[in-house]
Design a protein around this motif. Sequence first.
Motif, PDB file in Angstrom:
ATOM      1  N   PHE A   1       0.861  -1.179   0.000  1.00  0.00           N
ATOM      2  CA  PHE A   1       0.000   0.000   0.000  1.00  0.00           C
ATOM      3  C   PHE A   1       0.900   1.233   0.000  1.00  0.00           C
ATOM      4  CE2 PHE A   1      -2.143  -3.549   1.866  1.00  0.00           C
ATOM      5  CZ  PHE A   1      -3.428  -3.505   1.335  1.00  0.00           C
ATOM      6  N   CYS A   2       0.797   2.028  -1.067  1.00  0.00           N
ATOM      7  CA  CYS A   2       1.681   3.176  -1.266  1.00  0.00           C
ATOM      8  C   CYS A   2       0.911   4.471  -1.026  1.00  0.00           C
ATOM      9  CB  CYS A   2       2.239   3.188  -2.690  1.00  0.00           C
ATOM     10  SG  CYS A   2       3.159   1.699  -3.131  1.00  0.00           S
ATOM     11  N   TYR A   3       1.535   5.411  -0.312  1.00  0.00           N
ATOM     12  CA  TYR A   3       0.899   6.700  -0.054  1.00  0.00           C
ATOM     13  C   TYR A   3       0.594   7.398  -1.371  1.00  0.00           C
ATOM     14  CZ  TYR A   3       0.172  11.526   1.333  1.00  0.00           C
ATOM     15  OH  TYR A   3      -0.358  12.785   1.483  1.00  0.00           O
ATOM     16  N   TYR A   4      -0.635   7.949  -1.458  1.00  0.00           N
ATOM     17  CA  TYR A   4      -1.121   8.582  -2.682  1.00  0.00           C
ATOM     18  C   TYR A   4      -1.400  10.068  -2.468  1.00  0.00           C
ATOM     19  CZ  TYR A   4      -3.843   8.849  -7.063  1.00  0.00           C
ATOM     20  OH  TYR A   4      -4.314   9.155  -8.324  1.00  0.00           O
ATOM     21  N   SER A   5      -2.166  10.385  -1.406  1.00  0.00           N
ATOM     22  CA  SER A   5      -2.459  11.779  -1.091  1.00  0.00           C
ATOM     23  C   SER A   5      -3.188  11.844   0.242  1.00  0.00           C
ATOM     24  CB  SER A   5      -3.311  12.438  -2.181  1.00  0.00           C
ATOM     25  OG  SER A   5      -3.304  13.850  -2.025  1.00  0.00           O
ATOM     26  N   SER A   6      -3.485  13.063   0.677  1.00  0.00           N
ATOM     27  CA  SER A   6      -4.249  13.277   1.909  1.00  0.00           C
ATOM     28  C   SER A   6      -5.495  14.093   1.589  1.00  0.00           C
ATOM     29  CB  SER A   6      -3.391  14.002   2.953  1.00  0.00           C
ATOM     30  OG  SER A   6      -2.263  13.224   3.297  1.00  0.00           O
ATOM     31  N   TRP A   7      -6.485  13.943   2.455  1.00  0.00           N
ATOM     32  CA  TRP A   7      -7.821  14.478   2.169  1.00  0.00           C
ATOM     33  C   TRP A   7      -8.439  14.940   3.475  1.00  0.00           C
ATOM     34  CZ3 TRP A   7     -12.093  10.943  -0.385  1.00  0.00           C
ATOM     35  CH2 TRP A   7     -13.014  11.739  -1.071  1.00  0.00           C
ATOM     36  N   HIS A   8      -8.990  16.147   3.476  1.00  0.00           N
ATOM     37  CA  HIS A   8      -9.595  16.692   4.688  1.00  0.00           C
ATOM     38  C   HIS A   8     -11.077  16.344   4.763  1.00  0.00           C
ATOM     39  CE1 HIS A   8     -11.253  19.929   7.362  1.00  0.00           C
ATOM     40  NE2 HIS A   8     -10.226  19.504   8.085  1.00  0.00           N
ATOM     41  N   LEU A   9     -11.555  16.154   5.999  1.00  0.00           N
ATOM     42  CA  LEU A   9     -12.953  15.780   6.221  1.00  0.00           C
ATOM     43  C   LEU A   9     -13.474  16.511   7.454  1.00  0.00           C
ATOM     44  CD1 LEU A   9     -15.268  13.753   5.370  1.00  0.00           C
ATOM     45  CD2 LEU A   9     -14.289  12.175   7.031  1.00  0.00           C
ATOM     46  N   ASP A  10     -14.592  17.205   7.287  1.00  0.00           N
ATOM     47  CA  ASP A  10     -15.310  17.798   8.422  1.00  0.00           C
ATOM     48  C   ASP A  10     -16.450  16.871   8.805  1.00  0.00           C
ATOM     49  OD1 ASP A  10     -14.015  20.268   9.015  1.00  0.00           O
ATOM     50  OD2 ASP A  10     -14.841  21.127   7.185  1.00  0.00           O
ATOM     51  N   ILE A  11     -16.576  16.592  10.091  1.00  0.00           N
ATOM     52  CA  ILE A  11     -17.707  15.801  10.587  1.00  0.00           C
ATOM     53  C   ILE A  11     -18.469  16.671  11.577  1.00  0.00           C
ATOM     54  CG2 ILE A  11     -18.421  13.720  11.810  1.00  0.00           C
ATOM     55  CD1 ILE A  11     -15.942  12.331  10.847  1.00  0.00           C
ATOM     56  N   THR A  12     -19.732  16.935  11.268  1.00  0.00           N
ATOM     57  CA  THR A  12     -20.547  17.831  12.091  1.00  0.00           C
ATOM     58  C   THR A  12     -21.895  17.171  12.383  1.00  0.00           C
ATOM     59  OG1 THR A  12     -21.355  18.920  10.075  1.00  0.00           O
ATOM     60  CG2 THR A  12     -19.487  19.930  11.191  1.00  0.00           C
ATOM     61  N   PRO A  13     -22.454  17.413  13.582  1.00  0.00           N
ATOM     62  CA  PRO A  13     -23.771  16.849  13.905  1.00  0.00           C
ATOM     63  C   PRO A  13     -24.851  17.381  12.956  1.00  0.00           C
ATOM     64  CG  PRO A  13     -22.678  17.689  15.881  1.00  0.00           C
ATOM     65  CD  PRO A  13     -21.888  18.179  14.701  1.00  0.00           C
ATOM     66  N   ASP A  14     -25.795  16.506  12.595  1.00  0.00           N
ATOM     67  CA  ASP A  14     -26.955  16.936  11.820  1.00  0.00           C
ATOM     68  C   ASP A  14     -28.219  16.358  12.460  1.00  0.00           C
ATOM     69  OD1 ASP A  14     -27.007  14.279  11.077  1.00  0.00           O
ATOM     70  OD2 ASP A  14     -26.378  14.619   9.009  1.00  0.00           O
ATOM     71  N   ASP A  15     -29.342  16.414  11.752  1.00  0.00           N
ATOM     72  CA  ASP A  15     -30.615  15.965  12.319  1.00  0.00           C
ATOM     73  C   ASP A  15     -30.660  14.463  12.553  1.00  0.00           C
ATOM     74  OD1 ASP A  15     -31.491  18.562  12.247  1.00  0.00           O
ATOM     75  OD2 ASP A  15     -32.504  18.369  10.309  1.00  0.00           O
ATOM     76  N   VAL A  16     -29.832  13.698  11.823  1.00  0.00           N
ATOM     77  CA  VAL A  16     -29.834  12.243  11.955  1.00  0.00           C
ATOM     78  C   VAL A  16     -28.720  11.787  12.888  1.00  0.00           C
ATOM     79  CG1 VAL A  16     -29.694  10.053  10.722  1.00  0.00           C
ATOM     80  CG2 VAL A  16     -30.830  12.018   9.656  1.00  0.00           C
ATOM     81  N   ASP A  17     -27.492  12.039  12.526  1.00  0.00           N
ATOM     82  CA  ASP A  17     -26.337  11.727  13.379  1.00  0.00           C
ATOM     83  C   ASP A  17     -25.203  12.711  13.078  1.00  0.00           C
ATOM     84  OD1 ASP A  17     -25.373  10.497  10.906  1.00  0.00           O
ATOM     85  OD2 ASP A  17     -26.367   8.656  11.545  1.00  0.00           O
ATOM     86  N   PHE A  18     -24.466  12.449  11.999  1.00  0.00           N
ATOM     87  CA  PHE A  18     -23.375  13.335  11.616  1.00  0.00           C
ATOM     88  C   PHE A  18     -23.340  13.489  10.102  1.00  0.00           C
ATOM     89  CE2 PHE A  18     -21.833  11.891  15.747  1.00  0.00           C
ATOM     90  CZ  PHE A  18     -21.322  13.064  16.288  1.00  0.00           C
ATOM     91  N   ALA A  19     -22.923  14.664   9.659  1.00  0.00           N
ATOM     92  CA  ALA A  19     -22.667  14.900   8.238  1.00  0.00           C
ATOM     93  C   ALA A  19     -21.164  14.843   8.007  1.00  0.00           C
ATOM     94  CB  ALA A  19     -23.217  16.262   7.816  1.00  0.00           C
ATOM     95  N   PHE A  20     -20.765  14.107   6.958  1.00  0.00           N
ATOM     96  CA  PHE A  20     -19.366  13.984   6.584  1.00  0.00           C
ATOM     97  C   PHE A  20     -19.146  14.832   5.331  1.00  0.00           C
ATOM     98  CE2 PHE A  20     -17.908   9.842   8.716  1.00  0.00           C
ATOM     99  CZ  PHE A  20     -18.923   9.871   9.666  1.00  0.00           C
ATOM    100  N   THR A  21     -18.290  15.849   5.426  1.00  0.00           N
ATOM    101  CA  THR A  21     -18.076  16.761   4.301  1.00  0.00           C
ATOM    102  C   THR A  21     -16.616  16.758   3.889  1.00  0.00           C
ATOM    103  OG1 THR A  21     -19.835  18.182   5.179  1.00  0.00           O
ATOM    104  CG2 THR A  21     -18.413  19.103   3.452  1.00  0.00           C
ATOM    105  N   PRO A  22     -16.276  16.073   2.789  1.00  0.00           N
ATOM    106  CA  PRO A  22     -14.874  16.047   2.333  1.00  0.00           C
ATOM    107  C   PRO A  22     -14.496  17.345   1.623  1.00  0.00           C
ATOM    108  CG  PRO A  22     -16.170  14.217   1.413  1.00  0.00           C
ATOM    109  CD  PRO A  22     -17.125  15.202   1.981  1.00  0.00           C
ATOM    110  N   SER A  23     -13.208  17.675   1.654  1.00  0.00           N
ATOM    111  CA  SER A  23     -12.703  18.825   0.914  1.00  0.00           C
ATOM    112  C   SER A  23     -12.471  18.438  -0.542  1.00  0.00           C
ATOM    113  CB  SER A  23     -11.384  19.291   1.542  1.00  0.00           C
ATOM    114  OG  SER A  23     -10.384  18.288   1.376  1.00  0.00           O
ATOM    115  N   LYS A  24     -11.990  19.401  -1.331  1.00  0.00           N
ATOM    116  CA  LYS A  24     -11.551  19.078  -2.690  1.00  0.00           C
ATOM    117  C   LYS A  24     -10.415  18.058  -2.602  1.00  0.00           C
ATOM    118  CE  LYS A  24     -12.206  23.917  -4.055  1.00  0.00           C
ATOM    119  NZ  LYS A  24     -11.496  25.132  -4.570  1.00  0.00           N
TER     120      LYS A  24
END
Length: 497
Positions: free
Chosen positions: A350-373
């Motif tokens: 498994f070779c490193y490819y890149s990194s990716w940001h993710l915001d996790i915030t509470p919503d009406d159900v449980d949590f919303a996962f919002t990835p960056s570009k």
Amino acid sequence: MGKKNYIFMVLIAVSSLLKGQAIKQNLLLANALTFHHNIYTYGYEQSKANLVFKCYAYNYQLKLQDSVLYDLGKHTTADYLEISVDTLHDVLNFYFQLANQKNLVSLLRVNDTLAKMASAENYDANHINSLTAFDDEKYAYKEDMYIIRTNTDTAGKQFYLSKYHVKDMTKPFEYDYKWQYAFERKFIHRASVVYADSTQVIVYAHVFDGLKKGQWILRINANTSEIIKGTKLTAKGDTRYFLMSNVIVSNKGKNIDVIGSIYDAAMIDFKAKTQNFTNQSKAHKLFLVCIDSISDVLTRAEKQFPLPIQTKSVEGLKSFHVKVREFKKLKDNNFDVWLDVYEQNKPLQFCYYSSWHLDITPDDVDFAFTPSKFLISTAAIPGYISFEKGDTYGKFILNDISEYDKFKYQKPLNPFVITTGIDDLGNSTFLLKKTTLMTATKSYNYITMGKKALENKVILKSEQGQKASIYFYKKNGYISFTTNTANTEFELKLNTL
């Protein structure tokens, strides 16, 4: 000077050393590390016929705080292997091993103000810290040490969690045995200590078969070894794998938040040791499980999101894999997450490819996962991953696929992602270290989005024979450490990205 057993503190005038934002000083075979919000530089000085070890502590403004000397006697630098150092049990331990007597080692132990705590001369190298030398599933809390070991016989594999306590911090590490907890004998595949304090030990356990099949978070009494409670990461009746990638223990050890990836038996089978990740080549499913102080599940969220990656190549269909490198809990139960994405180009590589940001915030159900570009950071560095024989840099190479669960949470021995961030336009920024083993050189590459594409700026580079490191002390501020090619002088310098 006396022979080794004379240690004394010296404070050095820094007015002649400070030149603007940099310090230069003569020191042989120098190196550096960070510990307790200081930069520690260390190496040798030849004093007449004697070899003297020196260590200096600087704060993040490059002001000298403390220093220590250790007389190694009538030697030269050629007599010793490279100085080893660790911070086991929250102190600085320096090890000096003679090149022609590899079974003997001397030890200097100091605290963060460089006050001597212990020293030992010509100590048996096999006993200097024999308890933890060959165990990677270990966790230290103050003067306690927790180690998970296995024993395999005809009946199968047995996992044991053992607790030890340092006998005397003024001597080489020797431990008193406190207790042992034996896991149930059947079907334990993995166990890892993720947290410990004075009252509890928290263990991540993976059971691959049987009535308790699944992934668990276990609270164990730190004083009696009794199980307080076990929490299954999956819901009742769910047979999928919830493989932990990172964990946060907060509120003085009461709350536990676990993040990781979800797989089914069609993707990986730990019992049969088979894999087929093509089903997840275009998407990935993460979970977040929040556990309260009595080990009940507060929230169990899962989200699938597409991987914005070209999965087809001339060789066939690729698969990509996600590890959670940074997992931070913010106010109002928000989470700040950095994912590292790896490309599987061989069955067990498994070779490193890149990194990716993710915001996790509470919503009406449980949590919303919002990835960056998503940006492919390694595309900006030519030949970032080397496929030369024996070059393991930037890779995780497994012995067999049953180690995949450990790959998900294991940190690299030689980190290559130094830091990541988000710029004002919402684009990711990356600081990656590239090490070229064939030439023993490395470079620190700052990758940002330019007008049309990613741009790579080398902010620090070592030549053959040089040491070079970077230590961040604030978001865009870092201290660089370099030596000259002869390794007779070092420089510390304040920098900004």
